[in-house]
Motif scaffolding. Structure first.
Motif, PDB file in Angstrom:
ATOM      1  N   ILE A  74      27.965  34.130 -23.295  1.00  0.00           N
ATOM      2  CA  ILE A  74      29.147  33.120 -23.162  1.00  0.00           C
ATOM      3  C   ILE A  74      28.839  31.632 -22.999  1.00  0.00           C
ATOM      4  O   ILE A  74      27.717  31.392 -22.381  1.00  0.00           O
ATOM      5  N   ASP A  75      29.369  30.625 -23.570  1.00  0.00           N
ATOM      6  CA  ASP A  75      29.257  29.386 -23.458  1.00  0.00           C
ATOM      7  C   ASP A  75      29.770  28.798 -22.015  1.00  0.00           C
ATOM      8  O   ASP A  75      30.674  28.254 -21.836  1.00  0.00           O
ATOM      9  N   PHE A  76      28.682  28.892 -21.235  1.00  0.00           N
ATOM     10  CA  PHE A  76      29.103  28.371 -19.749  1.00  0.00           C
ATOM     11  C   PHE A  76      29.006  26.893 -19.715  1.00  0.00           C
ATOM     12  O   PHE A  76      29.814  26.400 -18.918  1.00  0.00           O
ATOM     13  N   ASP A  77      28.201  26.271 -20.547  1.00  0.00           N
ATOM     14  CA  ASP A  77      28.334  24.979 -20.659  1.00  0.00           C
ATOM     15  C   ASP A  77      29.469  24.276 -20.997  1.00  0.00           C
ATOM     16  O   ASP A  77      30.017  23.132 -20.327  1.00  0.00           O
ATOM     17  N   GLN A  78      30.375  24.755 -21.859  1.00  0.00           N
ATOM     18  CA  GLN A  78      31.641  24.270 -22.507  1.00  0.00           C
ATOM     19  C   GLN A  78      32.698  25.005 -21.578  1.00  0.00           C
ATOM     20  O   GLN A  78      33.906  24.755 -21.938  1.00  0.00           O
ATOM     21  N   ASN A  79      32.393  26.059 -20.747  1.00  0.00           N
ATOM     22  CA  ASN A  79      33.224  26.886 -20.092  1.00  0.00           C
ATOM     23  C   ASN A  79      34.138  27.802 -20.988  1.00  0.00           C
ATOM     24  O   ASN A  79      35.369  27.379 -20.831  1.00  0.00           O
ATOM     25  N   GLN A  80      33.618  28.153 -22.033  1.00  0.00           N
ATOM     26  CA  GLN A  80      34.388  28.886 -23.296  1.00  0.00           C
ATOM     27  C   GLN A  80      34.366  30.103 -23.263  1.00  0.00           C
ATOM     28  O   GLN A  80      33.367  30.776 -23.085  1.00  0.00           O
ATOM     29  N   TYR A 108      36.286  42.840 -27.025  1.00  0.00           N
ATOM     30  CA  TYR A 108      35.524  42.225 -25.737  1.00  0.00           C
ATOM     31  C   TYR A 108      36.065  40.814 -25.466  1.00  0.00           C
ATOM     32  O   TYR A 108      36.123  40.029 -26.596  1.00  0.00           O
ATOM     33  N   LEU A 109      36.272  40.501 -24.069  1.00  0.00           N
ATOM     34  CA  LEU A 109      36.710  39.233 -23.729  1.00  0.00           C
ATOM     35  C   LEU A 109      35.705  38.825 -22.629  1.00  0.00           C
ATOM     36  O   LEU A 109      35.946  39.399 -21.722  1.00  0.00           O
ATOM     37  N   GLY A 110      35.214  37.892 -22.620  1.00  0.00           N
ATOM     38  CA  GLY A 110      34.182  37.429 -21.532  1.00  0.00           C
ATOM     39  C   GLY A 110      34.651  36.170 -21.163  1.00  0.00           C
ATOM     40  O   GLY A 110      34.443  35.033 -21.828  1.00  0.00           O
ATOM     41  N   ILE A 111      35.305  35.991 -19.805  1.00  0.00           N
ATOM     42  CA  ILE A 111      35.355  34.421 -19.285  1.00  0.00           C
ATOM     43  C   ILE A 111      34.314  34.019 -18.236  1.00  0.00           C
ATOM     44  O   ILE A 111      34.008  34.578 -17.122  1.00  0.00           O
ATOM     45  N   PRO A 112      33.672  33.009 -18.466  1.00  0.00           N
ATOM     46  CA  PRO A 112      32.627  32.514 -17.524  1.00  0.00           C
ATOM     47  C   PRO A 112      33.218  32.032 -16.145  1.00  0.00           C
ATOM     48  O   PRO A 112      34.393  31.511 -16.120  1.00  0.00           O
ATOM     49  N   ILE A 113      32.654  32.388 -15.096  1.00  0.00           N
ATOM     50  CA  ILE A 113      32.944  31.748 -13.781  1.00  0.00           C
ATOM     51  C   ILE A 113      31.844  30.982 -13.134  1.00  0.00           C
ATOM     52  O   ILE A 113      30.568  31.642 -13.097  1.00  0.00           O
ATOM     53  N   SER A 114      32.177  29.818 -12.959  1.00  0.00           N
ATOM     54  CA  SER A 114      30.974  28.579 -12.633  1.00  0.00           C
ATOM     55  C   SER A 114      31.571  28.003 -11.171  1.00  0.00           C
ATOM     56  O   SER A 114      32.736  27.951 -10.906  1.00  0.00           O
ATOM     57  N   LEU A 115      30.575  27.524 -10.446  1.00  0.00           N
ATOM     58  CA  LEU A 115      30.876  26.674  -9.442  1.00  0.00           C
ATOM     59  C   LEU A 115      31.001  25.365  -9.852  1.00  0.00           C
ATOM     60  O   LEU A 115      30.516  25.151 -10.876  1.00  0.00           O
ATOM     61  N   THR A 116      31.426  24.445  -9.037  1.00  0.00           N
ATOM     62  CA  THR A 116      31.854  22.846  -9.817  1.00  0.00           C
ATOM     63  C   THR A 116      30.352  22.214  -9.881  1.00  0.00           C
ATOM     64  O   THR A 116      30.189  21.236 -10.599  1.00  0.00           O
ATOM     65  N   ASN A 117      29.408  22.912  -9.346  1.00  0.00           N
ATOM     66  CA  ASN A 117      28.289  22.060  -9.460  1.00  0.00           C
ATOM     67  C   ASN A 117      27.377  22.673 -10.791  1.00  0.00           C
ATOM     68  O   ASN A 117      26.213  22.325 -10.874  1.00  0.00           O
ATOM     69  N   VAL A 146      40.846  32.611 -12.995  1.00  0.00           N
ATOM     70  CA  VAL A 146      39.132  32.576 -12.912  1.00  0.00           C
ATOM     71  C   VAL A 146      38.994  31.293 -12.085  1.00  0.00           C
ATOM     72  O   VAL A 146      38.309  31.118 -11.166  1.00  0.00           O
ATOM     73  N   LYS A 147      39.716  30.240 -12.313  1.00  0.00           N
ATOM     74  CA  LYS A 147      39.435  28.891 -11.943  1.00  0.00           C
ATOM     75  C   LYS A 147      39.825  28.758 -10.323  1.00  0.00           C
ATOM     76  O   LYS A 147      39.054  28.253  -9.489  1.00  0.00           O
ATOM     77  N   LEU A 148      40.874  29.629 -10.174  1.00  0.00           N
ATOM     78  CA  LEU A 148      41.188  29.753  -8.620  1.00  0.00           C
ATOM     79  C   LEU A 148      40.348  30.539  -7.704  1.00  0.00           C
ATOM     80  O   LEU A 148      39.968  30.266  -6.762  1.00  0.00           O
ATOM     81  N   PHE A 149      40.081  31.618  -8.472  1.00  0.00           N
ATOM     82  CA  PHE A 149      38.669  32.428  -7.920  1.00  0.00           C
ATOM     83  C   PHE A 149      37.518  31.712  -7.726  1.00  0.00           C
ATOM     84  O   PHE A 149      36.843  31.927  -6.772  1.00  0.00           O
ATOM     85  N   SER A 150      37.040  30.746  -8.675  1.00  0.00           N
ATOM     86  CA  SER A 150      35.878  29.844  -8.423  1.00  0.00           C
ATOM     87  C   SER A 150      36.098  28.894  -7.306  1.00  0.00           C
ATOM     88  O   SER A 150      34.850  28.716  -6.531  1.00  0.00           O
ATOM     89  N   TYR A 151      37.291  28.415  -6.960  1.00  0.00           N
ATOM     90  CA  TYR A 151      37.661  27.619  -5.721  1.00  0.00           C
ATOM     91  C   TYR A 151      37.111  28.410  -4.605  1.00  0.00           C
ATOM     92  O   TYR A 151      36.753  27.915  -3.683  1.00  0.00           O
TER      93      TYR A 151
END
Length: 317
Positions: A74-80, A108-117, A146-151
């Motif tokens: 999954i493209d975590f850098d571009q959050n795709q 398959y659908l994979g959505i990245p979960i990242s922190l703001t750092n 996912v964005k809300l979950f990451s917060y």
């Protein structure tokens, strides 16, 4: 190095919120099996499933080598997100086809979960054993969840972390010692020599740079050991905790290494460190605060004896 999974055990209401995320995801794409996963440097952990399908070989609690994980792609850098509506038709990579076919996944659908750092947490994935309609509106809604979950993850992360250095904080150290019995270990209590001079001469911005560099070096040291972690107590005081047995000679070699590691600077500014060391055999009568007090007393003797050195608590008796 501590994994995300170990840290999650401390998070308030994680299980409840994770279940809510999966329930909401199922409302959007009810035909899919959803799972939440977390990453370490080398592994992927399947934390929770929305439900189980006997013919899809994904189970709660599974641990997968990250090199053999589709989620790693999954493209975590571009959050795709990574999207294969029909794996056999949409996936151009034979290796990925083999991995998905091995667990009987055909969409398959994979959505990245990242922190703001930028730190990777893991993924929210939707899978099925047949080709699926994965429309853009549904994917966008899942990304918002996912964005809300990451917060939430971000808030919990900094309950237990020092904001400046990203090391664990005093609260984490205290929580770790709750109920951790029948354990051998050591606390290294560190104070930086010359840090006040750096602040006075170069300013607090450079002081912060020094603290972050010291933290990075300490983290690199504890990453080499099982069940070890670094803490910033505050200011220029740090703790290294090692949860294993060793003799005094071995602890001394490790302390020498820490002193040497923090004394090597290729800059106009520099610091070193002094260390107070307390070793322990843990039982129900062993608590954190007396250990910290003993290590602090040993640290004081180390600084008084010329700095850039270490002392054991036993040497004070």
């Amino acid at each position: 190095m501590k994994t995300q999974v170990e840290e999650l055990k401390l998070y308030e209401s994680f299980d409840e919120l994770a279940n809510d995320v999966l329930d909401l995801a199922k409302e959007i794409l009810p035909e899919q099996l959803f799972y939440l996963s977390a990453f370490s440097d080398t592994q992927q952990f399947v934390l929770k499933l929305s439900n189980e399908k006997s013919n899809i070989l994904i189970k709660e609690g599974m641990v997968v080598d990250l090199n053999n994980s589709v989620c790693k792609r999954i493209d975590f850098d571009q959050n795709q997100p990574l999207i294969y509506k029909d794996v056999q038709k949409d996936c151009p990579i034979d290796e990925v086809k083999v991995l998905l076919d091995g667990v009987n996944i055909q969409s398959y659908l994979g959505i990245p979960i990242s922190l703001t750092n930028g730190e990777k947490f893991g993924t929210l994935c939707a899978v099925n054993d047949e080709a699926s309609l994965l429309d853009r509106k549904s994917i966008n809604l899942l990304q918002r969840i996912v964005k809300l979950f990451s917060y939430y993850l971000e808030l919990e992360h900094y309950v237990w972390r020092d904001m400046l250095t990203e090391l664990y904080n005093r609260r984490y150290l205290a929580k770790y010692f709750d109920g951790q019995f029948n354990q051998n270990g050591a606390l290294f209590f560190l104070d930086l020599d010359g840090f006040k001079k750096v602040n006075d001469t170069y300013g607090h911005d450079i002081g912060d740079v020094v603290l972050k560099e010291v933290a990075a070096r300490l983290q690199a040291i504890v990453d080499e050991h099982e069940n070890a972690f670094a803490v910033r107590l505050g200011g220029d005081e740090f703790i290294l905790h090692f949860a294993h047995a060793a003799n005094r000679e071995d602890w001394g070699h490790l302390a020498h290494r820490v002193v040497d590691k923090l004394s090597d600077w290729d800059t106009d500014y520099h610091v070193s460190t002094s260390i107070g060391i307390v070793t322990y055999t843990r039982d129900e009568h062993t608590t954190l605060e007396p250990l910290l007090k003993q290590a602090d007393d040993a640290l004081y003797v180390a600084k008084s004896s010329g700095k850039r050195t270490f002392k054991f608590v036993q040497e004070l008796r």
